[in-house]
Design a protein around this motif. Structure first.
Motif, PDB file in Angstrom:
ATOM      1  N   VAL A 167       0.841  -1.174   0.000  1.00 39.56           N
ATOM      2  CA  VAL A 167       0.000   0.000   0.000  1.00 39.56           C
ATOM      3  C   VAL A 167       0.884   1.235   0.000  1.00 39.56           C
ATOM      4  O   VAL A 167       1.845   1.323   0.741  1.00 39.56           O
ATOM      5  N   LYS A 168       0.551   2.179  -0.864  1.00 38.70           N
ATOM      6  CA  LYS A 168       1.339   3.399  -0.897  1.00 38.70           C
ATOM      7  C   LYS A 168       1.201   4.150   0.417  1.00 38.70           C
ATOM      8  O   LYS A 168       0.140   4.211   1.010  1.00 38.70           O
ATOM      9  N   VAL A 169       2.306   4.726   0.852  1.00 43.77           N
ATOM     10  CA  VAL A 169       2.298   5.484   2.091  1.00 43.77           C
ATOM     11  C   VAL A 169       1.669   6.846   1.829  1.00 43.77           C
ATOM     12  O   VAL A 169       1.985   7.521   0.857  1.00 43.77           O
ATOM     13  N   SER A 170       0.760   7.234   2.690  1.00 43.54           N
ATOM     14  CA  SER A 170       0.119   8.538   2.554  1.00 43.54           C
ATOM     15  C   SER A 170       1.151   9.634   2.747  1.00 43.54           C
ATOM     16  O   SER A 170       1.954   9.595   3.664  1.00 43.54           O
ATOM     17  N   GLY A 171       1.137  10.627   1.858  1.00 48.23           N
ATOM     18  CA  GLY A 171       2.078  11.720   1.980  1.00 48.23           C
ATOM     19  C   GLY A 171       3.485  11.354   1.590  1.00 48.23           C
ATOM     20  O   GLY A 171       4.431  11.951   2.093  1.00 48.23           O
ATOM     21  N   ILE A 225      10.175   3.600   3.705  1.00 45.33           N
ATOM     22  CA  ILE A 225       8.939   3.423   2.929  1.00 45.33           C
ATOM     23  C   ILE A 225       7.689   3.573   3.801  1.00 45.33           C
ATOM     24  O   ILE A 225       6.573   3.546   3.290  1.00 45.33           O
ATOM     25  N   ALA A 226       7.870   3.708   5.091  1.00 50.26           N
ATOM     26  CA  ALA A 226       6.816   3.969   6.063  1.00 50.26           C
ATOM     27  C   ALA A 226       7.527   4.449   7.321  1.00 50.26           C
ATOM     28  O   ALA A 226       8.733   4.253   7.467  1.00 50.26           O
ATOM     29  N   PRO A 227       6.830   5.082   8.254  1.00 48.56           N
ATOM     30  CA  PRO A 227       7.525   5.603   9.435  1.00 48.56           C
ATOM     31  C   PRO A 227       8.329   4.564  10.205  1.00 48.56           C
ATOM     32  O   PRO A 227       9.310   4.921  10.867  1.00 48.56           O
ATOM     33  N   TRP A 285      16.324  14.274  -0.668  1.00 52.14           N
ATOM     34  CA  TRP A 285      15.924  12.862  -0.780  1.00 52.14           C
ATOM     35  C   TRP A 285      15.628  12.392   0.648  1.00 52.14           C
ATOM     36  O   TRP A 285      16.393  11.637   1.236  1.00 52.14           O
ATOM     37  N   PRO A 286      14.515  12.846   1.230  1.00 49.16           N
ATOM     38  CA  PRO A 286      14.284  12.671   2.677  1.00 49.16           C
ATOM     39  C   PRO A 286      13.986  11.242   3.109  1.00 49.16           C
ATOM     40  O   PRO A 286      13.875  10.986   4.310  1.00 49.16           O
ATOM     41  N   TRP A 287      13.886  10.324   2.168  1.00 50.06           N
ATOM     42  CA  TRP A 287      13.691   8.902   2.487  1.00 50.06           C
ATOM     43  C   TRP A 287      15.003   8.128   2.504  1.00 50.06           C
ATOM     44  O   TRP A 287      15.048   6.978   2.881  1.00 50.06           O
ATOM     45  N   PRO A 326       8.726   9.295   3.803  1.00 51.52           N
ATOM     46  CA  PRO A 326       8.851   8.043   3.049  1.00 51.52           C
ATOM     47  C   PRO A 326       8.801   8.279   1.545  1.00 51.52           C
ATOM     48  O   PRO A 326       8.162   9.222   1.065  1.00 51.52           O
ATOM     49  N   ALA A 327       9.476   7.413   0.810  1.00 46.76           N
ATOM     50  CA  ALA A 327       9.313   7.356  -0.633  1.00 46.76           C
ATOM     51  C   ALA A 327       8.045   6.569  -0.940  1.00 46.76           C
ATOM     52  O   ALA A 327       7.584   5.766  -0.124  1.00 46.76           O
ATOM     53  N   CYS A 328       7.489   6.787  -2.108  1.00 39.81           N
ATOM     54  CA  CYS A 328       6.338   6.008  -2.547  1.00 39.81           C
ATOM     55  C   CYS A 328       6.805   4.666  -3.110  1.00 39.81           C
ATOM     56  O   CYS A 328       7.938   4.549  -3.606  1.00 39.81           O
ATOM     57  N   LEU A 329       5.926   3.690  -3.025  1.00 37.47           N
ATOM     58  CA  LEU A 329       6.182   2.379  -3.616  1.00 37.47           C
ATOM     59  C   LEU A 329       5.433   2.244  -4.926  1.00 37.47           C
ATOM     60  O   LEU A 329       4.299   2.725  -5.052  1.00 37.47           O
ATOM     61  N   PRO A 330       6.035   1.572  -5.920  1.00 32.78           N
ATOM     62  CA  PRO A 330       5.354   1.406  -7.208  1.00 32.78           C
ATOM     63  C   PRO A 330       4.225   0.388  -7.125  1.00 32.78           C
ATOM     64  O   PRO A 330       4.105  -0.349  -6.148  1.00 32.78           O
ATOM     65  N   GLN A 331       3.428   0.351  -8.160  1.00 29.24           N
ATOM     66  CA  GLN A 331       2.402  -0.676  -8.282  1.00 29.24           C
ATOM     67  C   GLN A 331       3.060  -2.014  -8.587  1.00 29.24           C
ATOM     68  O   GLN A 331       4.143  -2.076  -9.178  1.00 29.24           O
TER      69      GLN A 331
END
Length: 282
Positions: free
Chosen positions: A11-15, A57-59, A39-41, A122-127
């Protein structure tokens, strides 16, 4: 520490994926110092000293390379830029779970969740199964060596690595059969990751304007970081989204966090790709 090997969805991380300090992507050719906190992740993975990179990728979850992990206690440092200075925003977190997949990918669960702010995101995760177009511009980041046999970077570096299509990268005069569909080839020749960049992200901007971690830095050619027709190889994150989701949603992970002894599950063994013509980016 916990060693799991599931039959590798997330699941993509919100924000996620929208830094407060925008990366400078206009002048990067062969690599340069990144704008601080753009590049804060990006994380620094440390044991007795910094060893690898990784991606928040999440907190409370970090993605890195499985070959970075041995039998040690690890600390994840966020908001790091200059390794030689205490700049103030840096914060370290202890890893209480380490989960490995059969390929060169690992998840680290943090003892406490990171505080998300303008320097930590966090960075976003791809589909799942998402693919990248040939020559798509992506960026590798890390504190690895500036060139083969050279010094390690003291400040976070970034370099533009265009994606090399699998049909090209898997040719016999390129990576051949070593290029798997669960990998991404990017860069080549003067554009490359190098030793010490292992586990760090291949950052690619989506059509929605967010940054996605599409790859985990894995290996380069044994002859050097900038060998022609041997692009840097990354573990393709999109191939392992179901595994990432399964790990993060597994209630047993929460229970086992209290036991820091290494646990190996029967019939599931870590299998890191190593051969004589490859070098792990340690």
């Amino acid at each position: 520490m916990i060693c799991l090997d599931f039959a590798c969805h997330c699941v993509k991380v919100s924000g996620c994926g929208v830094p407060s300090y925008q990366p400078d992507t206009n002048r990067v050719v062969n690599g340069e110092e990144a704008r601080p906190y753009s590049w804060p992740w990006q994380i620094s993975l440390e044991s007795f000293f910094p060893t690898c990179g990784g991606t928040l990728i999440a907190p409370n979850w970090v993605l890195t390379a499985a070959h970075c992990i041995t039998f040690h206690t690890y600390r994840v440092v966020l908001a790091e830029h200059d390794m030689n200075k205490e700049e103030g925003p840096e914060h370290g977190y202890i890893c209480v779970s380490i989960l490995l997949c059969r390929n060169d990918i690992a998840l680290l669960k943090l003892e406490t969740s990171a505080v998300i702010n303008d320097k930590v995101l966090p960075a976003c995760l791809p589909q799942h199964s998402e693919t990248l177009a040939h020559n798509e511009p992506c960026y590798v980041t890390g504190w690895g060596r500036l060139y083969s046999g050279g010094p390690k970077a003291t400040t976070l570096q970034q370099a533009l690595l265009p994606v090399v299509d699998h049909s090209i990268c898997s040719r016999s005069d390129w990576w051949g059969s070593s290029a798997k569909t669960t990998m991404i080839c990017a860069g080549g020749e003067s554009k490359s990751a190098c030793h010490g960049d292992s586990g760090g992200p291949l950052n690619c901007k989506g059509r929605d304007g967010k940054w996605y971690v599409q790859g985990v830095t894995s290996f380069v050619d044994g002859r050097g970081c900038n060998t022609p027709q041997r692009p840097t190889m990354f573990t393709r994150v999109a191939s392992f989204i179901p595994w990432i989701t399964e790990v993060r949603d597994d209630p047993n992970v929460q229970l086992l966090n209290q036991n820091l002894n290494l646990k190996t599950y029967n019939n599931h063994k870590t299998n890191i790709l190593i051969s004589i013509n490859m070098i792990e980016l340690l």
